[in-house]
Motif scaffolding. Structure first.
Motif, PDB file in Angstrom:
ATOM      1  N   GLU A 199      -3.780   2.876  -6.640  1.00 18.13           N
ATOM      2  CA  GLU A 199      -2.804   3.759  -7.285  1.00 18.13           C
ATOM      3  C   GLU A 199      -1.401   3.123  -7.389  1.00 18.13           C
ATOM      4  O   GLU A 199      -0.672   3.353  -8.336  1.00 18.13           O
ATOM      5  CB  GLU A 199      -2.675   5.035  -6.442  1.00 18.13           C
ATOM      6  CG  GLU A 199      -2.626   6.291  -7.240  1.00 18.13           C
ATOM      7  CD  GLU A 199      -2.607   7.509  -6.322  1.00 18.13           C
ATOM      8  OE1 GLU A 199      -1.598   7.696  -5.645  1.00 18.13           O
ATOM      9  OE2 GLU A 199      -3.621   8.242  -6.300  1.00 18.13           O
ATOM     10  N   GLY A 200      -1.071   2.287  -6.371  1.00 20.28           N
ATOM     11  CA  GLY A 200       0.292   1.720  -6.366  1.00 20.28           C
ATOM     12  C   GLY A 200       0.294   0.235  -6.672  1.00 20.28           C
ATOM     13  O   GLY A 200       1.149  -0.489  -6.165  1.00 20.28           O
ATOM     14  N   LYS A 201      -0.644  -0.222  -7.524  1.00 18.06           N
ATOM     15  CA  LYS A 201      -0.773  -1.677  -7.707  1.00 18.06           C
ATOM     16  C   LYS A 201       0.457  -2.339  -8.329  1.00 18.06           C
ATOM     17  O   LYS A 201       0.685  -3.523  -8.146  1.00 18.06           O
ATOM     18  CB  LYS A 201      -2.056  -2.065  -8.443  1.00 18.06           C
ATOM     19  CG  LYS A 201      -2.216  -1.547  -9.847  1.00 18.06           C
ATOM     20  CD  LYS A 201      -3.539  -2.058 -10.401  1.00 18.06           C
ATOM     21  CE  LYS A 201      -3.772  -1.635 -11.841  1.00 18.06           C
ATOM     22  NZ  LYS A 201      -3.632  -0.192 -12.086  1.00 18.06           N
ATOM     23  N   ASP A 202       1.267  -1.562  -9.023  1.00 13.34           N
ATOM     24  CA  ASP A 202       2.472  -2.161  -9.600  1.00 13.34           C
ATOM     25  C   ASP A 202       3.693  -2.005  -8.684  1.00 13.34           C
ATOM     26  O   ASP A 202       4.800  -2.378  -9.058  1.00 13.34           O
ATOM     27  CB  ASP A 202       2.765  -1.526 -10.976  1.00 13.34           C
ATOM     28  CG  ASP A 202       2.736  -0.006 -10.917  1.00 13.34           C
ATOM     29  OD1 ASP A 202       2.128   0.529  -9.955  1.00 13.34           O
ATOM     30  OD2 ASP A 202       3.316   0.637 -11.804  1.00 13.34           O
ATOM     31  N   LEU A 203       3.494  -1.499  -7.484  1.00  8.35           N
ATOM     32  CA  LEU A 203       4.628  -1.295  -6.572  1.00  8.35           C
ATOM     33  C   LEU A 203       4.657  -2.427  -5.539  1.00  8.35           C
ATOM     34  O   LEU A 203       4.107  -2.300  -4.436  1.00  8.35           O
ATOM     35  CB  LEU A 203       4.525   0.065  -5.872  1.00  8.35           C
ATOM     36  CG  LEU A 203       4.437   1.281  -6.802  1.00  8.35           C
ATOM     37  CD1 LEU A 203       4.218   2.561  -6.017  1.00  8.35           C
ATOM     38  CD2 LEU A 203       5.708   1.394  -7.652  1.00  8.35           C
ATOM     39  N   ALA A 204       5.314  -3.517  -5.910  1.00  7.36           N
ATOM     40  CA  ALA A 204       5.319  -4.710  -5.040  1.00  7.36           C
ATOM     41  C   ALA A 204       5.875  -4.401  -3.648  1.00  7.36           C
ATOM     42  O   ALA A 204       5.435  -4.956  -2.651  1.00  7.36           O
ATOM     43  CB  ALA A 204       6.144  -5.808  -5.709  1.00  7.36           C
ATOM     44  N   TRP A 205       6.858  -3.486  -3.573  1.00  3.04           N
ATOM     45  CA  TRP A 205       7.503  -3.202  -2.290  1.00  3.04           C
ATOM     46  C   TRP A 205       6.551  -2.636  -1.245  1.00  3.04           C
ATOM     47  O   TRP A 205       6.800  -2.729  -0.054  1.00  3.04           O
ATOM     48  CB  TRP A 205       8.705  -2.274  -2.477  1.00  3.04           C
ATOM     49  CG  TRP A 205       8.407  -0.946  -3.123  1.00  3.04           C
ATOM     50  CD1 TRP A 205       8.470  -0.651  -4.446  1.00  3.04           C
ATOM     51  CD2 TRP A 205       7.987   0.254  -2.473  1.00  3.04           C
ATOM     52  NE1 TRP A 205       8.134   0.662  -4.676  1.00  3.04           N
ATOM     53  CE2 TRP A 205       7.835   1.244  -3.471  1.00  3.04           C
ATOM     54  CE3 TRP A 205       7.722   0.605  -1.155  1.00  3.04           C
ATOM     55  CZ2 TRP A 205       7.419   2.545  -3.198  1.00  3.04           C
ATOM     56  CZ3 TRP A 205       7.318   1.913  -0.865  1.00  3.04           C
ATOM     57  CH2 TRP A 205       7.173   2.860  -1.880  1.00  3.04           C
ATOM     58  N   LEU A 206       5.420  -2.068  -1.721  1.00  3.48           N
ATOM     59  CA  LEU A 206       4.472  -1.492  -0.759  1.00  3.48           C
ATOM     60  C   LEU A 206       3.891  -2.551   0.182  1.00  3.48           C
ATOM     61  O   LEU A 206       3.537  -2.247   1.316  1.00  3.48           O
ATOM     62  CB  LEU A 206       3.325  -0.812  -1.514  1.00  3.48           C
ATOM     63  CG  LEU A 206       3.513   0.648  -1.903  1.00  3.48           C
ATOM     64  CD1 LEU A 206       2.318   1.149  -2.683  1.00  3.48           C
ATOM     65  CD2 LEU A 206       3.750   1.543  -0.676  1.00  3.48           C
TER      66      LEU A 206
END
Ligand SMILES: C[S@@+](CC[C@H](N)C(=O)[O-])C[C@H]1O[C@@H](n2cnc3c(N)ncnc32)[C@H](O)[C@@H]1O
Length: 303
Positions: free
Chosen positions: A294-301
């Motif tokens: 779900e958060g694949k584009d959220l590098a900060w994760l």
């Protein structure tokens, strides 16, 4: 004193409300209190006489500040001689003062206070008599139980949101706001709680999406908006950002006994010594591949 507050102040103030709307401690205008401690101090100062009854409850409501019971009150409470009751009052006041100074002088972790810290706390009060000695206060310290379900200082910090050594900083961009340390913290220090409305996990999922919700076990703390108990305060927990690789805080659940009953809380502990200016970060427990990517584009994760 609490009895006086509930019987007279709160009962009167909330008479005209159709619903209490989650208000628990209120002022005379039925507005929710943000600083209960300051208000109790005010009430205490304005009480014409301390409430007196028999036994250890004798001095129910006795505080470090309250005046000794008058002869009339002693007789009214069934004591024929004033002197023994007065001596008892002094002993109880000394105990109250000892525990108050302890709570002021203890470190964030409720560690045993140093003589210097106790001396400072005593000087601040400026009591002229019936003052506990520095050594008695230090000796009066008892190691907190784990979990600290009765820790007065922890309960007070949560109820009043009086966490020290923290500031909200705006980092801009997608990161937005975060919390930084404004004083050094030691490994194991309690930093703050995740404050909000306690709801069930199921209720949390039913509500509209929010980044300010903390799910744990079967529960959820919803901090999407300011809480009813501190409507004027931006609580710190909701602004803590995430780091998977370099978190310096760890959340832990405790079941604490508040004046209105037990309830679970989430408290953040320092995982290491933290310097002034450092951002406080905890691991949200998610990566870019969590929840089917779900958060694949959220590098900060993953950082
Ligand atoms: C609980 S909020 C934290 C406070 C938030 N930064 C704010 O300004 O209100 C969680 C959100 O903050 C952002 N966030 C948290 N940690 C981040 C990080 N390390 N880098 C960038 N954004 C982050 C994400 O948008 C996330 O959904």
């Amino acid at each position: 004193m609490l009895e006086c507050y509930f019987c007279h102040v709160r009962a009167e103030a909330t008479k005209r409300l159709t619903s209490e709307q989650g208000r628990f401690f209120v002022d005379c205008g039925a507005n929710p209190l943000t600083n209960l401690y300051a208000d109790l101090q005010r009430l205490r100062k304005n009480l014409p006489t301390p409430p007196v009854s028999l036994g250890r409850q004798v001095f129910g409501g006795l505080s470090c500040l309250s005046a000794p019971p008058s002869k009339r009150l002693c007789v009214g409470a069934g004591f024929t001689a004033h002197r023994p009751l007065y001596r008892k009052w002094r002993n109880v006041q000394l105990l109250e003062r000892t525990s108050y100074i302890l709570s002021q002088a203890m470190g964030r972790q409720a560690t045993q206070p140093t003589e210097e810290a106790v001396r400072r706390a005593l000087t601040k009060e400026g009591w002229v008599n019936n003052t506990p000695s520095v050594q008695d206060v230090v000796r009066g310290w008892v190691a907190p139980r784990d979990p600290p379900t009765c820790s007065r200082s922890l309960i007070r910090s949560i109820s009043e949101q009086s966490w020290r050594g923290l500031a909200v900083r705006d980092f801009g961009g997608e990161k937005g706001k975060g919390v930084v340390a404004t004083c050094p913290m030691d490994k194991g220090d309690v930093v703050c709680d995740y404050h909000g409305t306690l709801i069930s996990q199921a209720e949390g999922r039913r509500r509209e999406d929010s980044i300010y919700r903390f799910y744990f076990q079967e529960l959820c703390i919803d901090a999407s908006s300011r809480c009813d108990c501190h409507p004027e305060v931006d609580t710190y927990g909701r602004f803590l950002n995430h780091s998977r690789k370099r978190p310096n805080l760890k959340p832990k659940r405790f079941d604490l006994t508040f004046p209105d009953g037990p309830r679970p809380v989430l408290v953040f502990f320092a995982m290491q010594n933290i310097k002034v200016g450092e951002e406080l970060l905890w691991d949200y427990g998610m990566t870019r591949t969590s929840f089917g990517g779900e958060g694949k584009d959220l590098a900060w994760l993953d950082m």
